[in-house]
Write a protein that holds these residues in place. Sequence first.
Motif: not given
Length: 319
Positions: A124-126, A118-119, A258-262, A298-299
């Motif tokens: 953050x990166x998300x 959640x952070x 089906x995420x747009x970001x990991x 992404x990191x």
Amino acid sequence: MKKENRAVIGVDLGGTKIATGMLDQDGGLLARSQKATAGLQSSKEVISTIVDTIEEVRGQHEIAGVGVASPGMVDSKNGVILNGVNLPDWDGISLQSELEKRLGISVRLINDANAAAWGEYVYGAGRGSQSMVYVTLSTGIGSGLVLDGRLFLGTSSFAGELGHTVIDPGGALCGCGQRGCWETYASGTAIARIANEAIAESAAASQMTTLAAAEGVPVSAKHVFQAAGMGDELANATLEQVIHYTGLGLANIIHSFNPDCIVIGGGVSRAGAAFFEPLLKKTEELVMEPYRGTCKIKPAELKDDVGIIGAAALFVDHQ
Ligand SMILES: [Zn+2]
């Protein structure tokens, strides 16, 4: 709509310390307090210590809520810690209601991987993502799911134990009792094991051994990345294997959610482009054609205070 302007508090509960921070609604850290848990004799003392850290950071601020991130199994719906934290009489403690009684503020309790997810999603990166999966590759694999903009907890709030999805039924024994769980192939611990097995089987010398010996420690994931960067053949072969296993798990995640970001957290997140570029390439190879190009890898961006920030962000008016 008027944006909430009250401050929020996050508590990162661990077996050795309690770290608490107060944030403004934009994620800025206003105050921080930390206390060691060594010497605390009872759950009452632990709760009093948590309350002390909260009172210390709170000062005269009006607070929208207190989020608490805890390792192990947490029943978020009922605000109960089930197990997994090394504190006195702690299993089954109704931390949410105990803290609400003492503080007169709303409290929410979540697992630390969910807090980190959640952070990263809010600060953050998300940021800007709709559906994001957070994966931390450290001693084990932790993960948290933010699906269609909401933290997804599941029926018992145990959702996201992705480290225990099996990728090889005949594989290595996992701490959970099953064989071939993803975390036995892609965690920091697993990377070290794969490297040490490769070193034991190889007749050639490896920079991994030299780097670890210079520090007087066993070969770890860090040495694999360092030696690979120096062109060490065995380290590069190990890294290739690790990227394959990590990609298998990420492809499972992409097919499932089906995420747009990991977002990848843990020590491995510092490995840089030498890890992330081939990992994206491998993952793209392993997913079905329509999924290709749909998900960034992404990191993580938040550092040591990710637990505090993520827990506090449960009370942030983020949209
Ligand atoms: Zn397992």
